[in-house]
Design an enzyme around this catalytic site. Structure first.
Site, PDB file in Angstrom:
ATOM      1  N   LYS A 121       0.859  -1.284  -0.142  1.00  0.00           N
ATOM      2  CA  LYS A 121       0.129  -0.001  -0.085  1.00  0.00           C
ATOM      3  C   LYS A 121       0.687   1.337  -0.080  1.00  0.00           C
ATOM      4  O   LYS A 121       0.712   2.030  -0.852  1.00  0.00           O
ATOM      5  CB  LYS A 121      -0.979   0.037   1.070  1.00  0.00           C
ATOM      6  CG  LYS A 121      -1.808   1.141   1.285  1.00  0.00           C
ATOM      7  CD  LYS A 121      -2.594   1.097   2.572  1.00  0.00           C
ATOM      8  CE  LYS A 121      -1.911   1.326   3.794  1.00  0.00           C
ATOM      9  NZ  LYS A 121      -2.653   1.430   4.931  1.00  0.00           N
ATOM     10  N   ASP A 139      -6.319   1.418   0.899  1.00  0.00           N
ATOM     11  CA  ASP A 139      -6.222   1.596   2.417  1.00  0.00           C
ATOM     12  C   ASP A 139      -7.809   1.123   2.853  1.00  0.00           C
ATOM     13  O   ASP A 139      -8.474   0.958   2.021  1.00  0.00           O
ATOM     14  CB  ASP A 139      -5.885   2.740   3.016  1.00  0.00           C
ATOM     15  CG  ASP A 139      -6.911   3.821   2.682  1.00  0.00           C
ATOM     16  OD1 ASP A 139      -8.005   3.786   1.860  1.00  0.00           O
ATOM     17  OD2 ASP A 139      -6.772   4.982   3.318  1.00  0.00           O
TER      18      ASP A 139
END
Ligand code: SF4
Length: 219
Positions: A121, A139
């Site tokens: 991420k 996220d």
């Protein structure tokens, strides 16, 4: 509504209403963004922005971070979540960034993931924000909002990432990350999405189902 049509309407909406969406983290260069994103894991951007001015002043580059200890970094970041681990990660990250990458934040997602504290991420955030690469960081907000809207049925962040990257035009992938985060942060919030004020209602699968069944499906 067909998925293709839903994507088009949602992208058109955001292009019109938020054409310059960007991260709410404060930074002046790729090194600072990298540090801020590492600190932002399971922490709010607002809180990260409170600690980074002093941190960046004391450690203005990867070399400075590489030469200090986690105990000293800890003092600068103790008010954010998981300060122990993050302090260790920052020092270790500084060493690799300075010694192996010669202070240049890499553009490649797999190279970025070699840095301590940088998972997929975070790597996608850096690649898309710094290098405008078509990388989608998923996220909790991106995961929830894209599922609710009906942009994906993905059950894992990776599945959602793949779906979004597959269906979004390459040029908007980087900014779409910010659209979805900001929408999730301020409108499509986790517990009680503000559907009554949300202008995406007409294109939203969650709202569509809510109208039909009067039930909430949680993501
Ligand atoms: S209509 Fe409701 S569920 Fe759909 S995006 Fe808007 S706030 Fe989220």
């Amino acid at each position: 509504m067909l998925k293709k049509e839903r994507y088009k309407l949602i992208v058109d909406y955001f292009i019109k209403h938020n054409p310059s969406a960007e991260t709410e983290l404060h930074y002046n260069n790729p090194y600072q963004l990298l540090v801020a994103v590492i600190l932002s894991a399971q922490c709010t951007d607002k809180r990260v922005n409170m600690v980074t001015p002093a941190l960046f002043e004391r450690f203005p580059n990867a070399k400075a971070l590489s030469e200090t200890s986690a105990d000293i970094v800890f003092d600068y970041i103790k008010s954010i979540s998981y300060p122990n681990n993050k302090a260790k990660h920052l020092v270790a990250m500084g060493k690799i960034l300075h010694n192996e990458f010669k202070d240049v934040v890499p553009a490649d997602v797999s190279q970025l993931q070699r840095l301590p504290g940088v998972g997929r991420k975070t790597a996608n955030v850096i690649a898309s924000v710094v290098y405008n690469a078509p990388a989608m960081a998923v996220d909790t907000h991106v995961f929830r909002v894209s599922n609710r809207l009906g942009l994906t049925n993905g059950k894992t962040p990776l599945a959602v990432e793949k779906d979004l990257v597959k269906h979004l035009n390459k040029e908007v992938i980087a900014i779409a990350h910010h659209w979805l985060i900001l929408h999730g942060r301020y409108v499509c919030i986790a517990r009680n999405p503000k559907c009554s004020i949300c202008e995406l209602k007409p294109f939203c699968r969650y709202y569509e189902r809510l109208q039909k069944t009067n039930k909430f499906s949680e993501y």
